[in-house]
Design a protein around this motif. Structure first.
Motif, PDB file in Angstrom:
ATOM      1  N   VAL A 252      28.096   6.307 -23.988  1.00 54.93           N
ATOM      2  CA  VAL A 252      27.892   5.900 -22.601  1.00 54.93           C
ATOM      3  C   VAL A 252      29.263   5.571 -22.043  1.00 54.93           C
ATOM      4  CG1 VAL A 252      26.768   4.275 -21.046  1.00 54.93           C
ATOM      5  CG2 VAL A 252      25.597   5.006 -23.135  1.00 54.93           C
ATOM      6  N   LEU A 253      29.641   6.231 -20.976  1.00 50.80           N
ATOM      7  CA  LEU A 253      30.973   6.073 -20.407  1.00 50.80           C
ATOM      8  C   LEU A 253      30.990   4.903 -19.430  1.00 50.80           C
ATOM      9  CD1 LEU A 253      31.660   9.862 -19.714  1.00 50.80           C
ATOM     10  CD2 LEU A 253      32.229   8.531 -21.762  1.00 50.80           C
ATOM     11  N   GLY A 254      32.060   4.127 -19.477  1.00 50.88           N
ATOM     12  CA  GLY A 254      32.124   2.940 -18.634  1.00 50.88           C
ATOM     13  C   GLY A 254      33.451   2.776 -17.927  1.00 50.88           C
TER      14      GLY A 254
ATOM     15  N   VAL B 128      29.372   4.574 -15.932  1.00 47.18           N
ATOM     16  CA  VAL B 128      29.806   5.582 -14.951  1.00 47.18           C
ATOM     17  C   VAL B 128      29.485   6.993 -15.431  1.00 47.18           C
ATOM     18  CG1 VAL B 128      31.642   4.127 -14.015  1.00 47.18           C
ATOM     19  CG2 VAL B 128      32.146   5.687 -15.915  1.00 47.18           C
ATOM     20  N   GLY B 129      28.887   7.127 -16.612  1.00 52.22           N
ATOM     21  CA  GLY B 129      28.554   8.460 -17.089  1.00 52.22           C
ATOM     22  C   GLY B 129      27.943   8.437 -18.472  1.00 52.22           C
ATOM     23  N   LEU B 130      27.502   9.596 -18.900  1.00 56.59           N
ATOM     24  CA  LEU B 130      26.963   9.783 -20.247  1.00 56.59           C
ATOM     25  C   LEU B 130      27.585  11.043 -20.830  1.00 56.59           C
ATOM     26  CD1 LEU B 130      24.859   9.011 -22.490  1.00 56.59           C
ATOM     27  CD2 LEU B 130      23.325  10.656 -21.390  1.00 56.59           C
ATOM     28  N   ARG B 131      28.058  10.945 -22.057  1.00 58.54           N
ATOM     29  CA  ARG B 131      28.615  12.114 -22.760  1.00 58.54           C
ATOM     30  C   ARG B 131      27.609  12.589 -23.801  1.00 58.54           C
ATOM     31  NH1 ARG B 131      34.426  11.112 -24.451  1.00 58.54           N
ATOM     32  NH2 ARG B 131      34.662  11.630 -22.233  1.00 58.54           N
ATOM     33  N   THR B 132      27.301  13.870 -23.771  1.00 60.76           N
ATOM     34  CA  THR B 132      26.386  14.445 -24.758  1.00 60.76           C
ATOM     35  C   THR B 132      27.088  15.573 -25.508  1.00 60.76           C
ATOM     36  OG1 THR B 132      25.453  16.107 -23.237  1.00 60.76           O
ATOM     37  CG2 THR B 132      24.377  13.937 -23.315  1.00 60.76           C
ATOM     38  N   GLU B 133      26.574  15.845 -26.704  1.00 60.21           N
ATOM     39  CA  GLU B 133      27.062  16.966 -27.501  1.00 60.21           C
ATOM     40  C   GLU B 133      25.951  18.001 -27.620  1.00 60.21           C
ATOM     41  OE1 GLU B 133      29.063  17.994 -31.881  1.00 60.21           O
ATOM     42  OE2 GLU B 133      28.060  16.059 -31.530  1.00 60.21           O
ATOM     43  N   THR B 134      26.259  19.250 -27.296  1.00 59.74           N
ATOM     44  CA  THR B 134      25.282  20.324 -27.437  1.00 59.74           C
ATOM     45  C   THR B 134      24.945  20.515 -28.909  1.00 59.74           C
ATOM     46  OG1 THR B 134      26.137  21.431 -25.464  1.00 59.74           O
ATOM     47  CG2 THR B 134      24.826  22.766 -26.983  1.00 59.74           C
TER      48      THR B 134
ATOM     49  N   THR C  17      27.552  20.984 -32.189  1.00 58.62           N
ATOM     50  CA  THR C  17      28.376  22.181 -32.063  1.00 58.62           C
ATOM     51  C   THR C  17      29.829  21.859 -31.723  1.00 58.62           C
ATOM     52  OG1 THR C  17      27.909  22.418 -29.693  1.00 58.62           O
ATOM     53  CG2 THR C  17      26.369  23.468 -31.242  1.00 58.62           C
ATOM     54  N   GLY C  18      30.108  20.590 -31.406  1.00 59.67           N
ATOM     55  CA  GLY C  18      31.451  20.242 -30.978  1.00 59.67           C
ATOM     56  C   GLY C  18      31.701  20.500 -29.510  1.00 59.67           C
ATOM     57  N   GLU C  19      30.682  20.917 -28.787  1.00 62.44           N
ATOM     58  CA  GLU C  19      30.799  21.152 -27.338  1.00 62.44           C
ATOM     59  C   GLU C  19      30.232  19.937 -26.604  1.00 62.44           C
ATOM     60  OE1 GLU C  19      28.817  23.994 -23.896  1.00 62.44           O
ATOM     61  OE2 GLU C  19      28.892  24.722 -25.975  1.00 62.44           O
ATOM     62  N   PHE C  20      31.042  19.284 -25.785  1.00 67.07           N
ATOM     63  CA  PHE C  20      30.662  18.039 -25.133  1.00 67.07           C
ATOM     64  C   PHE C  20      30.579  18.234 -23.615  1.00 67.07           C
ATOM     65  CE2 PHE C  20      32.721  16.943 -29.092  1.00 67.07           C
ATOM     66  CZ  PHE C  20      31.858  16.006 -29.643  1.00 67.07           C
ATOM     67  N   THR C  21      29.679  17.459 -23.012  1.00 61.94           N
ATOM     68  CA  THR C  21      29.508  17.480 -21.558  1.00 61.94           C
ATOM     69  C   THR C  21      29.434  16.046 -21.062  1.00 61.94           C
ATOM     70  OG1 THR C  21      28.219  19.530 -21.716  1.00 61.94           O
ATOM     71  CG2 THR C  21      28.108  18.325 -19.625  1.00 61.94           C
ATOM     72  N   ASP C  22      30.143  15.757 -19.975  1.00 62.93           N
ATOM     73  CA  ASP C  22      30.076  14.446 -19.327  1.00 62.93           C
ATOM     74  C   ASP C  22      29.203  14.550 -18.085  1.00 62.93           C
ATOM     75  OD1 ASP C  22      31.770  13.563 -21.266  1.00 62.93           O
ATOM     76  OD2 ASP C  22      33.511  13.289 -19.953  1.00 62.93           O
ATOM     77  N   TRP C  23      28.237  13.652 -17.980  1.00 64.51           N
ATOM     78  CA  TRP C  23      27.279  13.665 -16.878  1.00 64.51           C
ATOM     79  C   TRP C  23      27.553  12.476 -15.962  1.00 64.51           C
ATOM     80  CZ3 TRP C  23      24.121  17.923 -17.204  1.00 64.51           C
ATOM     81  CH2 TRP C  23      24.045  18.544 -18.451  1.00 64.51           C
ATOM     82  N   ASP C  24      27.580  12.751 -14.687  1.00 66.49           N
ATOM     83  CA  ASP C  24      27.885  11.716 -13.692  1.00 66.49           C
ATOM     84  C   ASP C  24      26.615  10.925 -13.387  1.00 66.49           C
ATOM     85  OD1 ASP C  24      28.992  10.162 -11.737  1.00 66.49           O
ATOM     86  OD2 ASP C  24      28.935  11.718 -10.189  1.00 66.49           O
TER      87      ASP C  24
END
Length: 450
Positions: free
Chosen positions: A274-276, A282-288, A300-307
């Motif tokens: 959880v990004l702060g 202020v966001g959430l980071r997930t890994e595919t 998979t090592g592929e990350f996405t940050d969600w606003d």
């Protein structure tokens, strides 16, 4: 035993009520007192099921018929271990069945989970259901919200957040909940599932209800609609999983609809942080994730940050330990053998039993709870037949209530619940609603006590 069996049940949710039902059906003389720390019966049916699920809440009708039996007595506003100790119950009852359920949120061990704006789904459900022991206010300030989980609670949380307050006004939500939801600025709710659609835990009914709102567009993002051999086998073997997959696949390819709010469903996305900023979400980071062929996934090592500005975790309920009883902190359950509570030495604690989620963990539907309670009662009755139940020294059925009242405890009763029930129904009638819940504990108690 030269008098009728007397049993105390701790917890007036489905598990406790079903245990009482099994007991009185097994014997024409047994009497049961069901204690609950709340002034009202029904547990999570009243305080955990979302208010826009009237069909699920109709289970209350069946539970009402059980509690209306004269050999079952409801005693509310009594907290086990605080207002009444185990040794005090042993004075009045030959056996005790613990069925306190699970109402806390299971933790999620990722960085940032404790930031301001990060919440538990069970806590949120308690709030929007008017639980008397939670704050009346809830900070609905986020425009975009993340919900983590793939079960019915996650679906409930996402749906309540996405719907407009006016849509929920026909339900039994308290006024403070309506007013808070009415001012919510939310436009998008993002629901993340770590595994694929073939491993979902919600039911087809819950899933379909996401799409019933004319104000909410449900969007299934097709990137995560993947299947491995275990997923295909689950769909072949389990009808409700196949139904859920069919619904999700249809939603993934349909044309967009122009609605003011959106509910996004993502699969194969695992939360990792959880990004702060300044102590706030202020966001959430997930890994595919990718499927491994056996129903599990790996990163998979592929990350996405969600606003997003708020995160709700709905990754399971957790039971609480009780005074003077063994507790497995790993599973959140009381150790047992066929419902018989087992101490640290592996011995049965005489006259003490367990049923429901605190027995087997927060899994399964209400039907599973009925079978679970049946197993426990069978063990209890077997111990009675074999002479293994300790005989309570005070067998007078009126003694426990007299004892509690003598101590000045404001207990509530089954007759009192019917007064409160009628009061809430009357509150709702002028507004065309089935009921409006009374939220304040003191007010509930005062109405119940006439």
């Amino acid at each position: 035993m030269n008098r009728p069996l007397r049993v105390a049940v701790i917890g007036a949710g489905p598990a406790g009520i079903y245990a009482a039902d099994h007991l009185i059906k097994a014997s024409e003389t047994v009497t049961v007192d069901i204690f609950d720390k709340l002034p009202t019966p029904y547990g999570l049916i009243r305080y955990g099921v979302a208010p826009d699920h009237p069909r699920i809440k109709e289970i209350v009708n069946a539970l009402f018929r059980v509690l209306d039996n004269p050999r079952i007595r409801f005693i509310g506003n009594v907290s086990y271990g605080v207002d009444v100790k185990p040794e005090e119950l042993n004075r009045f009852y030959d056996a005790t069945v613990i069925s306190t359920g699970a109402e806390k949120d299971r933790s999620l061990d990722i960085p940032g989970i404790d930031l301001q704006g990060s919440f538990g789904g069970a806590d949120f459900a308690s709030w929007f259901n008017g639980h008397p022991d939670v704050p009346r206010d809830w900070p609905l300030e986020a425009r975009e919200v993340a919900v983590i989980g793939a079960g019915n609670v996650a679906i409930d949380v996402a749906r309540i957040l996405a719907k407009t307050a006016d849509e929920l006004l026909v339900t039994e939500i308290p006024d403070n909940v309506y007013q808070a939801l009415r001012s919510s600025p939310v436009t998008d709710v993002h629901l993340f599932s770590r595994r694929g659609p073939g491993q979902v835990k919600f039911t087809p009914q819950e899933l379909r209800e996401l799409d019933h709102s004319e104000n909410v567009e449900v969007i299934v993002h097709p990137e995560g609609i993947e299947f491995d051999e275990a997923s295909l086998e689950a769909m072949r073997q389990t009808r409700h999983i196949k139904m859920c997959v069919d619904i999700l696949q249809n939603w993934a390819v349909r044309d967009p609809r122009d609605r003011p709010r959106r509910l996004h469903l993502y699969f194969l996305q695992a939360p990792v942080e959880v990004l702060g900023e300044d102590g706030k979400v202020v966001g959430l980071r997930t890994e595919t994730q990718e499927l491994t062929g056996d129903g599990w996934v790996r990163g998979t090592g592929e990350f996405t940050d969600w606003d997003v500005q708020a995160v709700y975790r709905a990754v399971g309920y957790l039971s609480s330990a009780l005074p003077d009883l063994p507790f497995d902190t790993r599973t959140g359950t009381i150790p047992h053998a066929a419902g018989r509570v087992i101490d640290l030495d592996g011995e049965h604690v005489p006259g003490t039993y367990v049923a429901g989620w605190i027995k087997r963990g927060p899994v399964g539907l209400i039907g599973h709870t009925k079978g679970c309670s049946g197993e426990t009662v069978a063990s209890l009755l077997e111990d009675q037949e074999q002479g293994r139940l300790p005989l309570a020294p005070e067998g007078d059925p009126d003694a426990p209530v007299a004892y509690l009242e003598q101590r000045g405890l404001p207990i509530t009763t089954w007759a009192g619940w019917q007064l409160l029930d009628a009061h809430e129904i009357a509150l709702g009638e002028p507004h065309g609603r089935k009921r409006i819940k009374v939220v304040d504990r003191d007010e509930m108690t005062a109405i119940s006590r006439g």
